[in-house]
Scaffold this active site. Structure first.
Site, PDB file in Angstrom:
ATOM      1  CB  CYS A  45      44.071  38.645  36.980  1.00  0.00           C
ATOM      2  SG  CYS A  45      44.253  38.581  38.788  1.00  0.00           S
ATOM      3  CD  GLU A  46      47.634  32.607  38.698  1.00  0.00           C
ATOM      4  OE1 GLU A  46      48.478  31.848  39.209  1.00  0.00           O
ATOM      5  OE2 GLU A  46      46.392  32.371  38.749  1.00  0.00           O
TER       6      GLU A  46
END
Length: 373
Positions: free
Chosen positions: A149-150
């Site tokens: 994700c991030e």
């Protein structure tokens, strides 16, 4: 007995049964200790601490297959424990069991004192220091980065800025084109993108400057709004469904524990994340800068594996797919898998597919050093 009387009788029986199950659930919860629902339990050793950020090395579980060290980086929105929820639903354990040399960077619990930290610090300081320490400990000049994700955005940026230190890049459920959700035909995909783009930049500044962070509680409420009916019913309907199955009941509690452990997002990094990336889409258009340098995705020449979930309502598939056309590597692989944003990691159906896909891809490139562009 009339149909109406039958329906009334069935309703009364169902209500009584549900009340009995809810009472049983309250008893089970009351008798459950924190250690009974421990998450992130795979054995690991602390190798370095820098501010609140820690670097860990997992204990090996099998004979080495790919010798290149793998550094796992989760995002700042949640905790890495999602990738190590419980022994039978753990990407970490699955990769270790397949002979990978796995390391972890844990961002810790940022607070108001970290309000000045930017993505620049996470990429060019913390990740860079971790990469150098792993190289020092293992003797490898280059390592593999595995971003979630991030964390995938961070590792992508790092690979573009420090290509000489990265042998392979693996990203999972990672947004690259933050505006690609407009192409997605699924009505429930891209709510987070749409909502974030609708925010007034001044309001983002006011929120972050007031708290010094993007509060974890605030983001929890945002994610709850994305699936409102599930958020409303999980403590009655879902709980009732699993109360008679101890394994499923404990799975439910571990997931709730992970959801409740949402950290604050450092202020400076939060503004970049929301404004520079979600609103202005600077990563994909080539105008995103870290530490005074432009993040040019064409600078990524290492082999890249991009894994995304086909039913991801948080990071729609098209947002991840965009990477392939932007990088300079000739060795690029996409693996779309069934499941949602979190389900890809914790679902019993996807466990084997995700870890096996990553391990096979890495082993093949470890055996063929010439795969790098």
């Amino acid at each position: 007995m009339s149909d109406q009387e039958n329906q009334t009788s069935r309703f009364a029986r169902d209500m009584a049964a549900n009340a009995e199950k809810m009472f049983k659930a309250t008893q089970l919860i009351a008798n459950t200790r924190d250690e009974d629902v421990a998450i992130g339990t795979t054995p690991k050793h602390l190798m370095m601490r820098r501010d609140k950020v820690e670097l860990f090395h997992y204990e090996p579980m099998a004979e080495a297959t790919a010798k290149t060290p793998v550094l796992l980086a989760y995002g700042l929105i949640g905790r890495y424990t999602m990738a190590d929820l419980q022994p039978d639903r753990s990407l970490v354990r699955s990769l270790l069991s397949k002979g990978l040399d796995l390391w972890l960077i844990d961002w810790g619990q940022p607070g108001r004192t970290e309000r000045w930290l930017k993505i620049d610090d996470y990429v060019d300081d913390y990740i860079d220091a971790a990469v150098d320490r792993i190289a020092q400990e293992t003797g490898h000049d280059k390592i593999t980065l595995l971003g979630i994700c991030e964390g995938g955005v961070f590792t992508t940026c790092y690979t573009a800025l420090h290509p000489e230190k990265v042998k392979n890049l693996v990203i999972t459920i990672t947004p690259i084109d933050f505006h690609a959700d407009v192409k997605d035909k699924a009505a429930h995909h891209g709510f987070l993108n749409l909502w974030t783009r609708s925010l007034d930049p001044d309001d983002i500044d006011k929120l972050v400057d007031t708290y010094g962070v993007l509060p974890g509680e605030f983001m929890s409420s945002v994610f709850s709004m994305m699936t409102p009916m599930r958020s409303l019913t999980k403590y009655n309907v879902d709980l009732i469904d699993v109360v008679d199955d101890e394994a499923k009941f404990m799975n439910f509690l571990r997931m709730e524990k992970w959801l409740a452990d949402r950290p604050h997002h450092p202020g400076g990094a939060a503004k970049q994340w929301l404004k520079d990336l979600y609103q202005e889409n600077r990563l994909v258009d080539g105008s995103f800068e870290l530490s005074g340098r432009r993040v040019d995705l064409k600078s990524i020449t290492a082999p890249v594996l991009n894994v995304f979930a086909l039913d991801d309502h948080i990071i729609p598939p098209d947002c991840s797919r965009a990477l392939g056309a932007k990088i300079g590597s000739t060795d690029y692989t996409e693996i779309p898998l069934p499941g949602g944003h979190v389900g890809l990691f914790v679902s019993s159906k996807s466990q084997g597919k995700l870890s096996q896909s990553i391990a096979d891809w890495l082993v093949a490139r470890d055996a063929n050093p010439g795969s790098e562009a």
